[in-house]
Design a protein around this motif. Structure first.
Motif, mmCIF file in Angstrom:
data_model
loop_
_atom_site.group_PDB
_atom_site.id
_atom_site.type_symbol
_atom_site.label_atom_id
_atom_site.label_comp_id
_atom_site.label_asym_id
_atom_site.label_seq_id
_atom_site.Cartn_x
_atom_site.Cartn_y
_atom_site.Cartn_z
ATOM 1 N N ASP A 49 71.046 -41.557 15.535
ATOM 2 C CA ASP A 49 69.867 -41.999 14.779
ATOM 3 C C ASP A 49 70.203 -43.302 14.063
ATOM 4 N N THR A 50 69.175 -43.980 13.603
ATOM 5 C CA THR A 50 69.352 -45.298 13.011
ATOM 6 C C THR A 50 68.309 -45.546 11.928
ATOM 7 N N VAL A 51 68.714 -46.298 10.926
ATOM 8 C CA VAL A 51 67.783 -46.727 9.886
ATOM 9 C C VAL A 51 67.192 -48.053 10.359
ATOM 10 N N THR B 175 63.984 -43.828 9.149
ATOM 11 C CA THR B 175 65.057 -43.378 10.036
ATOM 12 C C THR B 175 64.431 -42.737 11.261
ATOM 13 N N VAL B 176 64.937 -43.117 12.432
ATOM 14 C CA VAL B 176 64.448 -42.567 13.696
ATOM 15 C C VAL B 176 65.632 -42.212 14.584
ATOM 16 N N GLY C 203 72.003 -43.739 10.856
ATOM 17 C CA GLY C 203 71.231 -42.737 10.132
ATOM 18 C C GLY C 203 72.085 -41.568 9.670
ATOM 19 N N PRO C 204 71.494 -40.621 8.934
ATOM 20 C CA PRO C 204 72.245 -39.491 8.373
ATOM 21 C C PRO C 204 72.856 -38.561 9.421
ATOM 22 N N THR D 227 74.325 -47.382 3.228
ATOM 23 C CA THR D 227 74.765 -45.985 3.187
ATOM 24 C C THR D 227 75.754 -45.645 4.298
ATOM 25 N N GLY D 228 75.484 -46.060 5.519
ATOM 26 C CA GLY D 228 76.383 -45.747 6.631
ATOM 27 C C GLY D 228 77.777 -46.293 6.406
#
Length: 187
Positions: free
Chosen positions: A57-59, A72-73, A88-89, A121-122
């Protein structure tokens, strides 16, 4: 190329990840992309035998300079008109899990545009995860990774931080570095 022969795992995040996403058949909108390297990425995926760990996933944002829509998707669901700017998370957790048990980690390249808080964040989470690996030798290969670790307060939590990002990459490629070669000759 060289990392596939010497590493147990190669975790790919940051801008490079979008070239691999395209190699897997995904659309990456306006994300950073090395279109001329897509075939190479396909080859690495095929030869990697599961060694390559890629984002799931990616922001994304609608604009780099002045984002008004950030979300985020999943990596396979990036809409047109958006660009990936951080992992992403789900990817953060995947990468943390893959790092568990590592004895040597070489980190070269942030996970996103860490200079902007909304896309940091990442990089923060992966930096923290690497710095907390018990008894692991942890090396940062200079450049933006070194800057991120230092600016985020992790400077003293790594075994070594290189000041030569490009040279570190060449060394990992298996190229001989003149400064290292002369030291080895004198030893």
């Amino acid at each position: 190329e060289n990392l596939l022969t010497i590493a147990d795992k190669v975790i790919i995040g940051g801008g490079m990840a979008y070239t691999f996403a395209v190699a897997e058949g995904h659309s990456v909108g306006n994300s950073l992309l090395e279109a001329d390297k897509v075939d190479m990425a396909k080859d690495f995926i095929a030869r990697g035998n599961g060694k390559l760990i890629l984002p799931v996933d990616t922001v994304i944002a609608n604009d780099f300079e002045n984002p008004t829509d950030i979300k985020t998707v999943d990596i396979d669901a990036m809409p047109d008109g958006y660009m990936g700017l951080d992992i992403g998370p789900k990817t953060i957790e995947l990468f943390k899990n893959e790092l568990q048990g590592a004895h040597t980690v070489v980190w070269n390249g942030p996970m996103g545009v860490f200079e902007k808080p909304e896309f940091a964040t990442g990089t923060i989470e992966i930096c923290k995860a690497i710095s907390e690996l018990p008894e692991a030798m942890t090396v940062i290969g200079g450049g933006d990774s070194a800057s991120a670790a230092i600016n985020l307060g992790f400077k003293d939590k790594f075994s070594h931080i290189s000041t030569g990002g490009g040279a570190s990459l060449e060394y990992m490629e298996g190229k001989e570095l003149p400064g290292i070669a002369i030291i080895q000759e004198k030893a």
